[in-house]
Design an enzyme around this catalytic site. Structure first.
Site, PDB file in Angstrom:
ATOM      1  N   LYS A  64      12.255   0.810-143.980  1.00  0.00           N
ATOM      2  CA  LYS A  64      13.657   1.686-143.656  1.00  0.00           C
ATOM      3  C   LYS A  64      14.353   0.427-141.525  1.00  0.00           C
ATOM      4  CE  LYS A  64      12.645   6.334-144.492  1.00  0.00           C
ATOM      5  NZ  LYS A  64      11.795   7.414-144.848  1.00  0.00           N
ATOM      6  N   LYS A 121      12.344   3.474-158.524  1.00  0.00           N
ATOM      7  CA  LYS A 121      12.446   4.889-157.294  1.00  0.00           C
ATOM      8  C   LYS A 121      13.777   5.386-157.557  1.00  0.00           C
ATOM      9  CE  LYS A 121      11.761   7.210-153.615  1.00  0.00           C
ATOM     10  NZ  LYS A 121      11.309   6.814-152.515  1.00  0.00           N
ATOM     11  N   LYS A 147      17.375   8.680-152.658  1.00  0.00           N
ATOM     12  CA  LYS A 147      18.721   9.435-152.162  1.00  0.00           C
ATOM     13  C   LYS A 147      19.480   7.940-151.546  1.00  0.00           C
ATOM     14  CE  LYS A 147      17.378  13.019-150.938  1.00  0.00           C
ATOM     15  NZ  LYS A 147      17.086  14.425-150.132  1.00  0.00           N
TER      16      LYS A 147
HETATM   17  P1  TYM Z   1      11.484  13.190-149.087  1.00  0.00           P
HETATM   18  O1  TYM Z   1      12.678  13.787-148.825  1.00  0.00           O
HETATM   19  O2  TYM Z   1      11.816  11.381-149.603  1.00  0.00           O
HETATM   20  O3  TYM Z   1      10.965  13.504-150.449  1.00  0.00           O
HETATM   21  C1  TYM Z   1      10.549  14.813-151.222  1.00  0.00           C
HETATM   22  C2  TYM Z   1       9.000  14.937-152.497  1.00  0.00           C
HETATM   23  O4  TYM Z   1      10.412  14.027-153.260  1.00  0.00           O
HETATM   24  C3  TYM Z   1       9.135  13.514-153.548  1.00  0.00           C
HETATM   25  N1  TYM Z   1       9.544  12.512-154.091  1.00  0.00           N
HETATM   26  C4  TYM Z   1       9.597  11.792-155.385  1.00  0.00           C
HETATM   27  N2  TYM Z   1       8.729  11.972-156.238  1.00  0.00           N
HETATM   28  C5  TYM Z   1       8.735  11.077-156.760  1.00  0.00           C
HETATM   29  N3  TYM Z   1       9.437   9.724-157.375  1.00  0.00           N
HETATM   30  C6  TYM Z   1      10.737  10.342-156.526  1.00  0.00           C
HETATM   31  N4  TYM Z   1      11.115   9.103-157.136  1.00  0.00           N
HETATM   32  C7  TYM Z   1      11.083  10.475-155.651  1.00  0.00           C
HETATM   33  N5  TYM Z   1      11.506  10.621-154.763  1.00  0.00           N
HETATM   34  C8  TYM Z   1      11.207  11.794-153.661  1.00  0.00           C
HETATM   35  C9  TYM Z   1       8.878  12.923-151.929  1.00  0.00           C
HETATM   36  O5  TYM Z   1       7.544  12.065-152.973  1.00  0.00           O
HETATM   37  C10 TYM Z   1       8.254  13.549-151.656  1.00  0.00           C
HETATM   38  O6  TYM Z   1       7.255  14.459-151.829  1.00  0.00           O
HETATM   39  N6  TYM Z   1       8.066  12.506-145.667  1.00  0.00           N
HETATM   40  C11 TYM Z   1       8.325  13.657-146.797  1.00  0.00           C
HETATM   41  C12 TYM Z   1       8.930  14.786-146.305  1.00  0.00           C
HETATM   42  C13 TYM Z   1       7.418  15.270-145.510  1.00  0.00           C
HETATM   43  C14 TYM Z   1       6.386  15.707-145.457  1.00  0.00           C
HETATM   44  C15 TYM Z   1       5.322  16.452-144.697  1.00  0.00           C
HETATM   45  C16 TYM Z   1       5.608  15.913-146.738  1.00  0.00           C
HETATM   46  C17 TYM Z   1       7.827  15.763-143.866  1.00  0.00           C
HETATM   47  N7  TYM Z   1       6.416  16.421-143.864  1.00  0.00           N
HETATM   48  C18 TYM Z   1       4.725  17.532-145.047  1.00  0.00           C
HETATM   49  C19 TYM Z   1       4.534  16.837-146.820  1.00  0.00           C
HETATM   50  C20 TYM Z   1       3.871  17.283-146.057  1.00  0.00           C
HETATM   51  C21 TYM Z   1       9.195  12.775-146.999  1.00  0.00           C
HETATM   52  O7  TYM Z   1      10.155  12.040-146.597  1.00  0.00           O
HETATM   53  O8  TYM Z   1      10.319  13.499-148.749  1.00  0.00           O
END
Ligand code: TYM
Length: 355
Positions: free
Chosen positions: A113, A220, A223
């Site tokens: 990032k 992967k 977004k």
């Molecule tokens: P975020 O918003 O990037 O993604 C949300 C969830 O979707 C999963 N994900 C994927 N899994 C498999 N393949 C992919 N291509 C893919 N893209 C996204 C992510 O692994 C995630 O589970 N930091 C986290 C949000 C968060 C969080 C937390 C999660 C904040 N606090 C506490 C768990 C516990 C995030 O940015 O997810």
């Protein structure tokens, strides 16, 4: 016996895609009956990439509607918005006192990032970390790497630890953050000689963490990669995206190794299609009779079978503002009760006392 505590969240940065669904949301729905489930919308995390304030609220609402449309049930799960829990922000400040800037700077997601924020390309093998750190420290003010991005893992750890969750269903890309969460929990407990925070683990019903690939041949679906299939894509758009997925020239000899873009299509198929359908196309690849056009058509229909019922519910749910408001007000109340209790314990052990 009290149920095990489950917690997970998704950032409010747009619509949910198949990566979010297979990596996270599908498991949220499946875990609701057996665990004390807590699912939230990470709007504070979304702020690390400075979204347009007009967009932020719309995104939160959209994700809330998509959670409900996918089957999250407020009668079974606590569903809330991260910023509705002020205790999270306070614990974020307190936990940061035990987190090293070095370990945060070495986090893969931070490096990615920060590079994006500075407008420099992806890291190459054996890249010079020192030069990169110089760029971060010396960056011009119009291209800064904000401190929120650096402390992103602290905030995520707090989301989990403040609810004392032990199971955290997330995709593979979040595993390093979970590792840090466990480290912070251990460190805090041992520094104060307490047993306050349990160590959370990823959970995918015994299977390895999911990584949903993109349609552009890349690693992967994400977004910011612009390669997503969204749950709200209408059938025409979705079919077009799948039909345009990158492939190769096709196998030239039996049992040829599969190229990355084609392996990605098979991975998507494994997630969405019936096992015999996957087996059929794998066999067709092995004996060189495969037609990628047929595989894509099948894949598009199988994805639509998953997304259509969800998509059809989203707009109805979005229109019901009262219902949405009730769901998150109730969720916030429940989530705050446990967060406040944990925060009080933390303040106590850290020596913050009232006169
Ligand atoms: P975020 O918003 O990037 O993604 C949300 C969830 O979707 C999963 N994900 C994927 N899994 C498999 N393949 C992919 N291509 C893919 N893209 C996204 C992510 O692994 C995630 O589970 N930091 C986290 C949000 C968060 C969080 C937390 C999660 C904040 N606090 C506490 C768990 C516990 C995030 O940015 O997810």
């Amino acid at each position: 016996m009290a149920k095990e505590i489950v917690l997970s969240g998704i950032r409010s940065t747009g619509n949910l895609h198949l990566g979010n669904y297979y990596g996270a949301l599908r498991n949220f729905v499946r875990m609701q009956d057996d665990y004390d489930c807590n699912f939230f919308i990470a709007d504070l995390h979304a702020l690390t990439t400075n979204p347009d304030p007009q967009q932020l609220h719309a995104s939160v609402k959209q994700i809330l509607a998509e959670y409900l449309a996918a089957g999250l049930d407020p009668e079974k799960s606590t569903i809330y918005i991260q910023s509705d829990i002020p205790e999270v922000s306070e614990l974020y400040l307190l936990l940061n006192m035990h987190v090293g800037i070095g370990e945060l700077m070495r986090t893969a997601s931070f490096k990615d990032k920060a590079r994006k924020a500075l407008g420099i390309g992806p890291a190459t093998e054996g890249a010079d970390d020192e030069a990169f750190e110089h760029q971060i420290i010396g960056a011009e003010t119009n291209k800064r790497v904000n401190a929120g991005l650096l402390t992103y893992p602290t905030l995520m750890a707090v989301d989990i630890l403040i609810q004392k969750a032990t199971k955290v269903p997330v995709g593979k890309d979040q595993e390093q953050h979970l590792e840090l969460t466990r480290r912070f929990a251990r460190r805090f407990n041992s520094f104060y000689g307490v047993d306050l925070f349990p160590e959370p683990q990823n959970y995918n019903f015994g299977a390895a963490a999911v990584k949903v690939p993109g349609l552009d041949g890349s690693g992967k679906m994400g977004k910011s990669e612009g390669n997503c299939i969204y749950l709200i894509d209408d059938p025409k758009v979705l079919r077009k995206k799948v039909m345009r997925a990158v492939t190769d020239e096709g196998p030239k000899e039996p049992n040829q190794p599969v190229s990355q873009p084609v392996a990605n299509l098979f991975s998507l198929m494994e997630l969405t299609s019936a096992p015999e359908v996957v087996a059929h196309y794998r066999q067709a690849y092995a004996d060189c009779s495969i037609r990628y056009g047929d595989l894509k058509k099948q894949l598009a229909e199988d994805i639509l079978a998953v997304t259509t019922p969800i998509r059809e519910r989203i707009n109805d749910i979005l229109a019901n503002e009262d219902y949405l408001r009730r769901v998150v007000a109730d969720g916030a109340e429940r989530a705050r009760a446990r967060a406040a209790a944990t925060l009080a314990e933390v303040r106590q052990v850290m020596g913050i006392r009232k006169f």
